[in-house]
Design a protein around this motif. Structure first.
Motif, PDB file in Angstrom:
ATOM      1  N   SER A  65      -5.920  -1.314   4.062  1.00 34.03           N
ATOM      2  CA  SER A  65      -5.458   0.070   3.909  1.00 34.03           C
ATOM      3  C   SER A  65      -6.194   0.786   2.779  1.00 34.03           C
ATOM      4  CB  SER A  65      -3.949   0.093   3.650  1.00 34.03           C
ATOM      5  OG  SER A  65      -3.235  -0.414   4.754  1.00 34.03           O
TER       6      SER A  65
ATOM      7  N   ALA B 100       0.228   4.921  -1.767  1.00 30.50           N
ATOM      8  CA  ALA B 100      -0.590   5.631  -0.777  1.00 30.50           C
ATOM      9  C   ALA B 100      -0.768   7.103  -1.116  1.00 30.50           C
ATOM     10  CB  ALA B 100       0.033   5.478   0.609  1.00 30.50           C
TER      11      ALA B 100
ATOM     12  N   TYR C  53       0.822  -1.205   0.000  1.00 31.34           N
ATOM     13  CA  TYR C  53       0.000   0.000   0.000  1.00 31.34           C
ATOM     14  C   TYR C  53       0.860   1.261   0.000  1.00 31.34           C
ATOM     15  CZ  TYR C  53      -3.218   3.634   1.487  1.00 31.34           C
ATOM     16  OH  TYR C  53      -3.942   4.796   1.571  1.00 31.34           O
ATOM     17  N   ASP C  54       1.959   1.256   0.740  1.00 36.73           N
ATOM     18  CA  ASP C  54       2.754   2.484   0.844  1.00 36.73           C
ATOM     19  C   ASP C  54       3.329   2.911  -0.502  1.00 36.73           C
ATOM     20  OD1 ASP C  54       4.691   0.541   0.510  1.00 36.73           O
ATOM     21  OD2 ASP C  54       5.737   0.949   2.392  1.00 36.73           O
TER      22      ASP C  54
END
Length: 438
Positions: free
Chosen positions: A188, A160, A156-157
């Motif tokens: 997330s 993001a 996810y990062d």
């Protein structure tokens, strides 16, 4: 550098099989600029935007969403273009469009001559999703409905910031997929405000997921499109038309494919079928070249067929399975690789996860992070992917070790619970445990 040196259309089949396509030699900075320009033009004044993988599954979702909005582009503007390509192939057996990157170039050049849909298509791949979302956030009008289809981020990062920016300008965000998502990444994405629907990767394609998720009464032809797309995407191979969809999506630009299936469903126009038949002559030759280079390696309990070349990886994998391989690895000249499994090997995504990739239990992709400069690529081409093959086979060995450790842990657990690992059912129990892990 002379254009002829990177022009794939002018290469012999042997050299074409061993070298990447023309688009590979464009610098990322130039490609990013072109991508930004394409997105800005596509989303200008759009009512909705679909960020999708540009294979048949992702583009089938775009066609569905355009049907939902009554925004399907008419077929007529594309008919003359494909007729010209058929004429070129009949005359010379060559086409400047032989790589998807080049097809995108032609789509950009012809965009002014085509009607535009208020449901904009933004093509993306697993490694360009962040860039696509960033461009949508930058250029799309506020209040759009945003859809993301047939794409799964490894982490996810990684997306993001770009996803948050896209969400901030959208009225709604829906994400349809069928890949293997981690619980953490899915949670997330949902917490960010996205309506995420992930189907079972061994039962549905993303067209299936989109079809059942959209609040619209689709005609039966769309159900058929989902079924035929699924037939290829899950490699069921029960409907010959699924190969037509997959090949056509690969060989033409995205807008043309979406218009074709949007207007005709799986019953493609005769001129499209003619084009597909012409292209398949070379496709078969490239498959044969890759199969002829293959070696079968034993890794743990599995026989792994490994080869190199620009080719259709699924057909190559089929051929290697016929030779006794449980899994197949097709290393591409551009540095990436496709990993295909079988009933005897359903851990392709685990292998890919060790080498900068992911996917499904029987179909995954990766690109090992081993290319520091053009000398590394030169070595890659002249050794037919020797380093990449070795790195991926090492990943198979790691997965084999993990399976062995899991099996040993299961046996120890059974013994601790009072089960007798030495009774007559021991072998069967062990096999069942392995099956559950797979």
């Amino acid at each position: 550098m002379e254009d002829e040196l990177i022009d794939s259309a002018s290469l012999s089949l042997s050299r074409k099989s061993q070298l990447p396509g023309t688009g590979f030699f464009y610098p990322d900075s130039l490609d990013e600029g072109r991508a930004e320009e394409r997105v800005a033009e596509a989303v200008d004044g759009a009512e909705a935007v679909v960020v999708a993988d540009t294979d048949a599954d992702g583009l089938g979702c775009v066609a569905l969403i355009r049907e939902l909005y009554g925004a399907t582009i008419e077929w007529t503007p594309f008919e003359d273009e494909i007729a010209e390509r058929v004429e070129r192939w009949e005359g010379s057996g060559a086409d400047e469009e032989e790589e998807p990157e080049d097809a995108d170039d032609e789509a950009l050049e012809d965009a002014d001559d085509r009607p535009r849909s208020p449901v904009a298509l933004v093509g993306a791949g697993p490694y360009s999703l962040d860039e696509a979302l960033e461009n949508v956030a930058e250029y799309a009008p506020e209040g759009i409905d945003l859809y993301i289809c047939d794409l799964c981020p490894d982490r996810y990062d990684w997306i993001a910031e770009e996803l948050d920016a896209a969400i901030s300008i959208a009225a709604s965000v829906s994400w349809f997929d069928h890949h293997q998502w981690s619980d953490e990444t899915a949670a997330s994405v949902r917490e960010a405000g996205v309506d995420l629907v992930v189907g079972e990767s061994d039962e549905e394609c993303t067209v299936d997921v989109t079809l059942r998720s959209l609040d619209y009464d689709f005609e039966e032809r769309w159900v058929e499109l989902a079924a035929v797309t699924r037939d290829h995407d899950l490699w069921l191979k029960e409907d010959h038309r699924s190969d037509d969809l997959a090949d056509y999506a690969y060989w033409t630009d995205a807008e043309e494919y979406v218009a074709a299936v949007g207007n005709f469903g799986v019953d493609l126009p005769e001129i499209v079928e003619q084009y597909i038949d012409l292209r398949r002559v070379e496709k078969r030759e490239l498959i044969d070249a890759a199969v002829s280079r293959a070696e079968i390696k034993q890794v743990g309990p599995w026989s792994v067929g490994v080869t190199y070349g620009r080719c259709s990886q699924n057909e190559v994998a089929d051929a290697l399975r016929e030779q006794g391989a449980d899994a197949a690895v097709v290393v591409k000249p551009a540095g990436s690789a496709s990993i295909r499994g079988s009933e005897g090997f359903e851990r392709a995504h685990e292998v890919a996860g060790h080498v900068n990739g992911g996917g499904h239990p029987r179909a995954a992709g990766c690109k090992p992070d081993i290319y520091d400069d053009m000398l590394d690529y030169a070595h890659h081409w002249t050794t037919q992917g020797a380093t990449t093959k070795r790195v991926i086979l090492n990943a198979f060995e790691r997965v084999a070790a993990e399976v062995e450790a899991d099996d040993a842990e299961d046996v120890a657990s059974e013994a601790a619970n009072g089960d007798d690992p030495g009774d007559g059912n021991a072998a069967t129990d062990s096999d069942d445990a392995a099956d559950e892990n797979e």
